[in-house]
Design an enzyme around this catalytic site. Structure first.
Site, PDB file in Angstrom:
ATOM      1  N   ARG A   9       6.616  -0.622  -1.045  1.00  0.00           N
ATOM      2  CA  ARG A   9       6.841   0.361  -2.106  1.00  0.00           C
ATOM      3  C   ARG A   9       8.315   0.319  -2.515  1.00  0.00           C
ATOM      4  NH1 ARG A   9       2.151   0.286  -2.801  1.00  0.00           N
ATOM      5  NH2 ARG A   9       0.642   1.995  -2.779  1.00  0.00           N
ATOM      6  N   GLU A  67       8.343   1.774 -11.675  1.00  0.00           N
ATOM      7  CA  GLU A  67       7.492   0.656 -12.131  1.00  0.00           C
ATOM      8  C   GLU A  67       6.920   1.028 -13.482  1.00  0.00           C
ATOM      9  OE1 GLU A  67       4.616  -0.244  -9.114  1.00  0.00           O
ATOM     10  OE2 GLU A  67       6.135  -0.884  -7.702  1.00  0.00           O
ATOM     11  N   HIS A  92       3.891  -5.801  -9.414  1.00  0.00           N
ATOM     12  CA  HIS A  92       3.007  -5.139  -8.440  1.00  0.00           C
ATOM     13  C   HIS A  92       1.600  -5.774  -8.476  1.00  0.00           C
ATOM     14  CE1 HIS A  92       2.464  -1.108  -6.111  1.00  0.00           C
ATOM     15  NE2 HIS A  92       1.695  -2.053  -5.608  1.00  0.00           N
TER      16      HIS A  92
HETATM   17  C1  DGY Z   1      -1.926  -0.642  -2.591  1.00  0.00           C
HETATM   18  O1  DGY Z   1      -3.158  -0.767  -2.519  1.00  0.00           O
HETATM   19  O2  DGY Z   1      -1.322   0.260  -2.032  1.00  0.00           O
HETATM   20  C2  DGY Z   1      -1.194  -1.672  -3.378  1.00  0.00           C
HETATM   21  O3  DGY Z   1       0.141  -1.379  -3.508  1.00  0.00           O
HETATM   22  C3  DGY Z   1      -1.825  -1.873  -4.722  1.00  0.00           C
HETATM   23  O4  DGY Z   1      -2.889  -2.686  -4.593  1.00  0.00           O
END
Ligand code: DGY
Length: 328
Positions: free
Chosen positions: A240, A269, A288
Site C-alpha cells: 500500500r 492513486e 496498482h
Molecule cells: C488487494 O487485493 O488488496 C490488492 O491491492 C488489489 O488487488
C-alpha cells in the site's frame, strides 16, 4: 414471492461474480469506471443489505449509519484498509475479503517490478521509443545482477513468502525477512532468516514490502530507512502506498542513496501526472495492477460473491475479517 435482498456493487466486476449473486440478490452495479462519489454511495446503499466494495471506496461509520439494513460488506480485494473494521464490527456488519487467490499474481508483479527496476527497463525502453538508442553501448543502461543476491522481505505472509520462494529457487537468493511473527515454513524451506528491519535494510540487495497498511506500518519507510539501504539496493512496494514516505523515497532515488524503485502502489492513486516519481529514470510505477490477471480477477469476483451470499444467508463466509460478528 418475497423480494430478493438488495445489494449494491460499487463497480463492474468480472461476470462470474455477478452471475453467482444474480439468482439470490437484486443487484445494482455502478456502471462507471470511476468510483461512486461518497454521497452517491451513501444513497445507493440506503436500502441495501449487502455491499460489494472496492479498495477505492471509503467505508466508515457515518457511511454505514446511512445503511441501517446493511449486514455484509464484501471487499473486492485482500486488503481492507479502506474499511473501518471497528465501525463495521460495532454495527454487527460482516466484512469479507479475497485472500489466497491473488498471492501468485501479486508476487509476480513484485518480481516484474524488481527485474524492470534492476535492469533499468523503464528508462531503456523509453529511450528506445524516443530515439535515444544510438548504438550498442558498452556503458549504456548498466543495471545490477540478481543471481545469488540477498532479498529482504518485509512481511513474510502469503505474498511475501511466495515472492521469496520464487527468488530463492529461481535466482538462488538468500532470504532475510522481518515480521512480527516468525514464518517457520519459510525458514525451513528457504533458509529464510528473521532479522530486525535495520539488519534487513543494511544487508539486502532487494527490499520488498508485503505488510498490510495499519497504524504501525504507515510511514514505515522514510528517510532513515532509505539511508540504511545499500546504494545498489532496489526497493519494491506492492502493498500500500502510505507505507512509504514518498518525499523521502524521491530524495533517496534522486541522490542515488538507493539504486532504483518499483512501485505498484502509491499515495494517492493515481499520482498526479507531474509527480516526480513518475518521471524519475530510476523509478518504475505501475497503476496498482498486482492482481490484474484474468484468472485472478475472476477468482476474486467468485470469492467476493460467495462472501456476500454467505453473509446474507447467515452462513460462515469463506473469508471473513471480523469473525467475531459471525460468532455473536
Ligand atoms: C488487494 O487485493 O488488496 C490488492 O491491492 C488489489 O488487488
Amino acid at each position: 414471492m418475497p423480494a430478493k435482498p438488495r445489494v449494491f456493487v460499487s463497480r463492474r466486476i468480472p461476470q462470474v461474480g455477478l452471475d453467482l449473486i444474480a439468482p439470490i440478490c437484486e443487484a445494482e452495479v455502478w456502471p462507471d469506471l470511476l468510483p461512486p462519489p461518497g454521497d452517491t454511495l451513501r444513497n445507493k446503499i440506503r436500502d441495501c443489505v449487502g455491499l460489494i466494495s472496492l479498495l477505492t471506496d471509503r467505508i466508515d461509520g457515518p457511511l454505514l449509519d446511512a445503511a441501517p439494513n446493511l449486514k455484509v460488506v464484501s471487499n473486492f480485494a485482500v486488503g481492507f484498509n479502506n474499511i473501518d473494521l471497528v465501525a463495521a464490527t460495532k454495527r454487527g456488519i460482516r466484512v469479507g475479503n479475497t485472500p489466497g487467490v491473488l498471492t501468485d499474481a501479486t508476487a509476480d508483479i513484485a518480481i516484474t517490478l524488481m527485474l524492470a527496476a534492476t535492469r533499468r527497463l523503464g528508462e531503456s525502453t523509453q529511450d528506445a521509443r524516443e530515439g535515444r538508442w544510438l548504438t550498442w553501448d558498452p556503458l549504456g543502461w548498466l543495471g545490477q545482477d540478481l543471481a545469488n543476491k540477498t532479498v529482504g522481505v518485509v512481511g513474510m505472509g502469503r505474498i511475501g513468502s511466495n515472492f521469496a520462494r520464487k527468488l530463492h529457487h529461481g535466482w538462488g537468493m538468500r532470504v532475510l525477512y522481518s515480521d512480527v511473527h516468525p514464518n517457520v515454513i519459510a525458514e525451513s524451506e528457504l533458509g529464510a532468516k528473521r532479522v530486525d528491519l535495520d539488519t534487513l535494510l543494511r544487508e539486502s540487495d532487494f527490499v520488498s514490502v508485503h505488510v498490510d497498511l495499519n497504524p504501525q506500518t504507515k510511514g514505515l519507510f522514510g528517510k532513515d530507512q532509505f539511508a540504511k539501504m545499500k546504494p545498489t539496493a532496489v526497493f519494491i512496494n506492492t502493498a500500500r502506498g502510505p507505507i512509504v514516505d514518498q518525499i523521502a523515497l524521491a530524495n533517496a532515488l534522486r541522490s542515488r542513496t538507493i539504486f532504483a524503485a518499483g512501485l505498484d502502489v502509491t499515495d494517492p492513486e493515481p499520482l498526479p501526472k507531474d509527480h516526480e516519481l513518475l518521471h524519475m529514470p530510476n523509478c518504475i510505477v505501475a497503476p496498482h495492477i498486482a492482481s490484474a490477471t484474468v484468472h485472478t480477477r475472476n477468482e476474486m469476483a467468485r470469492i467476493c460473491a460467495e462472501n456476500l451470499i454467505a453473509g446474507l444467508t447467515g452462513k460462515p463466509m469463506p473469508a471473513c475479517v471480523n469473525p467475531e460478528v459471525e460468532k455473536s
